[in-house]
Motif scaffolding. Structure first.
Motif, short mmCIF file in Angstrom:
data_model
loop_
_atom_site.label_atom_id
_atom_site.label_comp_id
_atom_site.label_asym_id
_atom_site.label_seq_id
_atom_site.Cartn_x
_atom_site.Cartn_y
_atom_site.Cartn_z
N CYS A 95 0.86 -1.18 0.00
CA CYS A 95 0.00 0.00 0.00
C CYS A 95 0.90 1.23 0.00
CB CYS A 95 -0.93 0.01 1.20
SG CYS A 95 -0.08 0.14 2.78
N SER A 96 0.30 2.36 -0.33
CA SER A 96 1.09 3.59 -0.41
C SER A 96 0.19 4.81 -0.24
CB SER A 96 1.79 3.68 -1.77
OG SER A 96 2.45 4.91 -1.92
N PRO A 97 0.67 5.80 0.51
CA PRO A 97 -0.05 7.07 0.60
C PRO A 97 0.41 8.05 -0.47
CG PRO A 97 1.77 7.08 2.16
CD PRO A 97 1.80 5.74 1.46
N GLY A 98 1.19 7.54 -1.42
CA GLY A 98 1.73 8.40 -2.45
C GLY A 98 3.14 8.87 -2.11
N PHE A 99 3.68 9.78 -2.89
CA PHE A 99 5.00 10.36 -2.70
C PHE A 99 6.11 9.30 -2.71
CE2 PHE A 99 1.86 12.73 -0.17
CZ PHE A 99 1.81 13.89 -0.92
N GLY A 100 5.83 8.15 -3.29
CA GLY A 100 6.83 7.10 -3.38
C GLY A 100 7.00 6.26 -2.14
N TYR A 101 6.16 6.45 -1.15
CA TYR A 101 6.28 5.68 0.10
C TYR A 101 5.55 4.34 -0.03
CZ TYR A 101 7.97 9.91 2.39
OH TYR A 101 8.71 11.01 2.74
N PHE A 102 6.27 3.27 0.29
CA PHE A 102 5.69 1.94 0.35
C PHE A 102 6.22 1.24 1.59
CE2 PHE A 102 3.65 1.38 -3.76
CZ PHE A 102 4.23 2.36 -4.54
N GLY A 103 5.46 0.25 2.06
CA GLY A 103 5.97 -0.60 3.11
C GLY A 103 6.77 -1.75 2.53
N GLN A 104 7.06 -2.73 3.38
CA GLN A 104 7.81 -3.91 2.95
C GLN A 104 6.94 -4.88 2.17
OE1 GLN A 104 11.23 -4.43 3.40
NE2 GLN A 104 11.04 -2.26 3.90
N GLY A 105 5.63 -4.69 2.27
CA GLY A 105 4.73 -5.59 1.58
C GLY A 105 4.40 -6.81 2.42
N THR A 106 3.34 -7.49 2.02
CA THR A 106 2.94 -8.72 2.68
C THR A 106 2.67 -9.78 1.62
OG1 THR A 106 1.44 -9.68 4.34
CG2 THR A 106 0.48 -8.05 2.83
#
Length: 112
Positions: A95-106
């Motif tokens: 998921c992402s709030p935009g601005f290129g930010y992502f988590g590690q994923g699941t």
């Protein structure tokens, strides 16, 4: 600092359902559209859908019938409910709030 964390993945059998969670730093979450993405093995990251702060949720064509995105602003969390999962849904989900930010994923793996 913006923190993004996806959770809820696992191994499921074809036809089962799964709900993923996405927690984002609160002050970012409350003012951001949240996008859900997935990246299959050896493939490229693709957009599943986007839930705005207000307004209509938009889904990619493949996600229209089986995926539902929601958000809980009090918890700064977005959810991705997936139903009737198939092996081709196997992927790392982000998921992402935009601005290129992502988590590690699941990781979601669909196999019998």
């Amino acid at each position: 600092q913006v923190q993004v964390a996806e959770s809820g993945g696992g191994l499921v059998q074809p036809g089962e359902s799964l709900r993923l969670s996405c927690t984002i730093t609160a002050h970012i979450f409350e003012s951001s559209d949240v996008g859900w993405y997935r990246q299959p093995p050896g493939g490229q990251r693709e957009l599943i859908g986007t839930i705005p702060v207000r307004g209509d949720i938009e889904y990619s064509d493949f996600a229209q019938d089986r995926f539902t995105i929601s958000r809980d602003n009090d918890k700064a969390t977005s959810y991705l409910q997936m139903t009737r999962l198939q092996p081709e849904d196997t992927a790392v989900y982000f998921c992402s709030p935009g601005f290129g930010y992502f988590g590690q994923g699941t990781q979601v793996t669909v196999a019998s």
